[in-house]
Design a protein around this motif. Structure first.
Motif, PDB file in Angstrom:
ATOM      1  N   TYR A  36      45.014  38.845  26.671  1.00 36.34           N
ATOM      2  CA  TYR A  36      44.305  37.767  27.345  1.00 36.34           C
ATOM      3  C   TYR A  36      42.842  37.803  26.900  1.00 36.34           C
ATOM      4  CZ  TYR A  36      48.139  37.372  30.751  1.00 36.34           C
ATOM      5  OH  TYR A  36      49.364  37.179  31.358  1.00 36.34           O
ATOM      6  N   PHE A  90      41.500  41.528  26.962  1.00 37.01           N
ATOM      7  CA  PHE A  90      42.294  42.453  27.753  1.00 37.01           C
ATOM      8  C   PHE A  90      43.703  42.560  27.196  1.00 37.01           C
ATOM      9  CE2 PHE A  90      39.526  43.315  31.278  1.00 37.01           C
ATOM     10  CZ  PHE A  90      38.725  42.198  31.398  1.00 37.01           C
ATOM     11  N   THR A  99      61.457  43.976  43.552  1.00 35.40           N
ATOM     12  CA  THR A  99      61.414  42.752  44.357  1.00 35.40           C
ATOM     13  C   THR A  99      61.525  41.501  43.496  1.00 35.40           C
ATOM     14  OG1 THR A  99      59.003  42.895  44.270  1.00 35.40           O
ATOM     15  CG2 THR A  99      60.091  43.749  46.245  1.00 35.40           C
ATOM     16  N   PHE A 106      46.569  46.076  33.423  1.00 40.16           N
ATOM     17  CA  PHE A 106      45.599  45.624  32.439  1.00 40.16           C
ATOM     18  C   PHE A 106      44.766  46.792  31.932  1.00 40.16           C
ATOM     19  CE2 PHE A 106      45.831  41.008  32.655  1.00 40.16           C
ATOM     20  CZ  PHE A 106      46.571  40.817  33.813  1.00 40.16           C
ATOM     21  N   GLY A 107      44.404  46.711  30.658  1.00 34.77           N
ATOM     22  CA  GLY A 107      43.430  47.644  30.130  1.00 34.77           C
ATOM     23  C   GLY A 107      42.039  47.329  30.658  1.00 34.77           C
ATOM     24  N   ALA A 108      41.099  48.198  30.340  1.00 37.83           N
ATOM     25  CA  ALA A 108      39.736  48.051  30.859  1.00 37.83           C
ATOM     26  C   ALA A 108      38.956  46.936  30.174  1.00 37.83           C
ATOM     27  CB  ALA A 108      38.983  49.371  30.738  1.00 37.83           C
ATOM     28  N   GLY A 109      39.468  46.472  29.051  1.00 39.90           N
ATOM     29  CA  GLY A 109      38.811  45.382  28.343  1.00 39.90           C
ATOM     30  C   GLY A 109      37.973  45.867  27.176  1.00 39.90           C
TER      31      GLY A 109
ATOM     32  N   TYR B  31      55.552  33.177  42.335  1.00 41.42           N
ATOM     33  CA  TYR B  31      54.798  34.418  42.299  1.00 41.42           C
ATOM     34  C   TYR B  31      53.297  34.137  42.264  1.00 41.42           C
ATOM     35  CZ  TYR B  31      59.262  36.561  41.129  1.00 41.42           C
ATOM     36  OH  TYR B  31      60.562  36.967  41.155  1.00 41.42           O
ATOM     37  N   TYR B  35      43.823  39.863  42.192  1.00 41.87           N
ATOM     38  CA  TYR B  35      43.240  40.960  41.439  1.00 41.87           C
ATOM     39  C   TYR B  35      41.754  41.035  41.754  1.00 41.87           C
ATOM     40  CZ  TYR B  35      47.315  40.908  38.254  1.00 41.87           C
ATOM     41  OH  TYR B  35      48.568  40.966  37.708  1.00 41.87           O
ATOM     42  N   GLN B  37      38.222  42.385  39.620  1.00 44.12           N
ATOM     43  CA  GLN B  37      37.729  42.786  38.309  1.00 44.12           C
ATOM     44  C   GLN B  37      36.408  43.511  38.466  1.00 44.12           C
ATOM     45  OE1 GLN B  37      36.792  39.651  35.497  1.00 44.12           O
ATOM     46  NE2 GLN B  37      36.801  41.066  33.778  1.00 44.12           N
ATOM     47  N   GLY B  40      34.613  48.337  33.541  1.00 46.14           N
ATOM     48  CA  GLY B  40      35.233  49.614  33.225  1.00 46.14           C
ATOM     49  C   GLY B  40      36.619  49.812  33.799  1.00 46.14           C
ATOM     50  N   HIS B  41      37.057  48.876  34.629  1.00 48.24           N
ATOM     51  CA  HIS B  41      38.376  49.007  35.257  1.00 48.24           C
ATOM     52  C   HIS B  41      39.326  47.874  34.885  1.00 48.24           C
ATOM     53  CE1 HIS B  41      37.443  52.378  37.937  1.00 48.24           C
ATOM     54  NE2 HIS B  41      36.252  51.837  38.050  1.00 48.24           N
ATOM     55  N   GLY B  42      38.859  46.883  34.208  1.00 45.99           N
ATOM     56  CA  GLY B  42      39.725  45.749  33.921  1.00 45.99           C
ATOM     57  C   GLY B  42      40.089  45.037  35.196  1.00 45.99           C
ATOM     58  N   LEU B  43      41.311  44.564  35.270  1.00 46.04           N
ATOM     59  CA  LEU B  43      41.806  43.919  36.491  1.00 46.04           C
ATOM     60  C   LEU B  43      42.752  44.873  37.205  1.00 46.04           C
ATOM     61  CD1 LEU B  43      40.893  41.402  34.771  1.00 46.04           C
ATOM     62  CD2 LEU B  43      42.581  40.139  36.102  1.00 46.04           C
ATOM     63  N   LEU B  45      45.403  45.146  40.565  1.00 44.87           N
ATOM     64  CA  LEU B  45      46.171  44.332  41.498  1.00 44.87           C
ATOM     65  C   LEU B  45      45.922  44.776  42.934  1.00 44.87           C
ATOM     66  CD1 LEU B  45      48.348  42.092  41.779  1.00 44.87           C
ATOM     67  CD2 LEU B  45      50.051  43.940  41.723  1.00 44.87           C
ATOM     68  N   TYR B  48      50.377  41.097  45.948  1.00 49.27           N
ATOM     69  CA  TYR B  48      51.067  39.999  45.308  1.00 49.27           C
ATOM     70  C   TYR B  48      52.095  39.407  46.273  1.00 49.27           C
ATOM     71  CZ  TYR B  48      55.103  43.077  44.452  1.00 49.27           C
ATOM     72  OH  TYR B  48      56.175  43.911  44.594  1.00 49.27           O
ATOM     73  N   TYR B  50      55.921  37.243  46.357  1.00 46.65           N
ATOM     74  CA  TYR B  50      57.088  36.772  45.614  1.00 46.65           C
ATOM     75  C   TYR B  50      57.820  35.675  46.360  1.00 46.65           C
ATOM     76  CZ  TYR B  50      58.939  40.627  48.462  1.00 46.65           C
ATOM     77  OH  TYR B  50      59.223  41.484  49.491  1.00 46.65           O
ATOM     78  N   ASP B  56      53.564  42.078  49.011  1.00 44.67           N
ATOM     79  CA  ASP B  56      53.629  43.522  48.837  1.00 44.67           C
ATOM     80  C   ASP B  56      52.299  44.015  48.304  1.00 44.67           C
ATOM     81  OD1 ASP B  56      56.330  45.669  47.621  1.00 44.67           O
ATOM     82  OD2 ASP B  56      54.598  46.068  48.899  1.00 44.67           O
ATOM     83  N   GLU B  59      47.885  48.172  43.626  1.00 44.00           N
ATOM     84  CA  GLU B  59      47.335  49.517  43.453  1.00 44.00           C
ATOM     85  C   GLU B  59      46.044  49.763  44.228  1.00 44.00           C
ATOM     86  OE1 GLU B  59      45.750  50.146  39.414  1.00 44.00           O
ATOM     87  OE2 GLU B  59      46.244  48.046  39.028  1.00 44.00           O
ATOM     88  N   PHE B  90      40.182  37.458  41.340  1.00 42.96           N
ATOM     89  CA  PHE B  90      40.961  36.450  40.629  1.00 42.96           C
ATOM     90  C   PHE B  90      42.337  36.311  41.253  1.00 42.96           C
ATOM     91  CE2 PHE B  90      38.357  35.242  37.139  1.00 42.96           C
ATOM     92  CZ  PHE B  90      37.561  36.340  36.858  1.00 42.96           C
ATOM     93  N   GLN B 102      50.891  35.338  33.076  1.00 43.68           N
ATOM     94  CA  GLN B 102      50.188  34.899  34.270  1.00 43.68           C
ATOM     95  C   GLN B 102      49.118  33.881  33.905  1.00 43.68           C
ATOM     96  OE1 GLN B 102      49.024  38.126  36.961  1.00 43.68           O
ATOM     97  NE2 GLN B 102      50.606  39.404  36.064  1.00 43.68           N
TER      98      GLN B 102
END
Lengths: 116, 113
Positions: A36, A90, A99, A106-109, B31, B35, B37, B40-43, B45, B48, B50, B56, B59, B90, B102
């Motif tokens: 992305y 990303f 479910t 996702f990676g850190a970017g 769905y 998230y 952002q 240093g951590h990205g996105l 979750l 979410y 369903y 549910d 992280e 986001f 997504q």
């Protein structure tokens, strides 16, 4: 547990040169892999994905990515960079949930900076 | 942006106050995701969904709750905002014929003072 690593915080490249943004992953089953891109003050936009099939995947804006199962990598590439490619990229990996649907990590970017 | 809107787009609030962020989709997709952002951590979750009333944890769900009373709306609530919840949030949706790709909303920048 699934994980994604983008080893470079920033990649610098001159306009017209080829670019590579690296990604390695870990997943227990078959991987669903994504790239992305995020431009300033925008949400993430889908570039390309690997689900199955050819290891070389082509996506939007001239980008492509190569799936390498033995090296668990999914590097993003473009033959000739443009200044407008400068953005935050990303890598992501997905696996199925109990479910239904998928869990995506996702990676850190990696920030790509293309110099004119 | 794939028929996804988020409101508000920017918010500044004080520690200890409740905050609700709204995600609205016009795609009728099953769905939906929230998230955060952070550099240093990205996105990561948060929660979410369903389906309607089916949600549910992700992280980083501590301090957050969600509700989905109808297909098009997915609400994220910070029950008592803390400075560590300063972030960009986001919302995303997944189309059933394009899973697990997504589509993301424009984001909400939240500052907790």
């Amino acid at each position: 547990a699934q994980s994604v690593a983008q080893p470079e915080d920033q990649v610098n490249v001159a306009e017209g040169n080829p670019l590579t943004v690296k990604c390695t992953y870990s997943v227990s089953g078959n991987p669903y892999l994504f790239w992305y891109v995020q431009y300033p003050n925008r949400g993430l936009q889908f570039l390309l994905k690997y689900i199955t099939g050819d290891n070389l995947v082509k996506g939007s804006y001239g980008f492509e990515a190569e799936f390498n199962k033995s090296q668990t990598s999914f590097h993003l590439k473009k033959p000739s960079a443009l200044v407008s490619d400068s953005a935050l990229y990303f890598c992501a990996v997905s696996e199925t949930r109990n479910t239904g649907g998928f869990k995506t990590i996702f990676g850190a970017g990696t920030r790509l900076f293309v110099k004119a | 942006d794939a028929g996804i809107t988020q409101s508000p787009r920017h918010k500044v609030t004080e520690t200890g106050t409740p905050v609700t962020l709204r995600c609205h989709q016009t795609e009728n997709h099953r769905y939906m995701y929230w998230y955060r952002q952070d550099p240093g951590h990205g996105l990561r979750l948060i929660h979410y969904s369903y389906g309607v009333k089916d949600t549910d944890k992700g992280e980083v769900s501590d301090g957050y709750s969600v509700s989905r009373s109808k297909t098009e709306d997915f609400l994220l609530t910070l029950e008592s905002a803390t400075s560590s919840q300063t972030s960009v949030y986001f919302c995303a949706i997944s189309a059933p014929d394009r899973l697990p790709e997504q589509f993301f909303g424009p984001g909400t920048r939240l500052t907790v003072l």
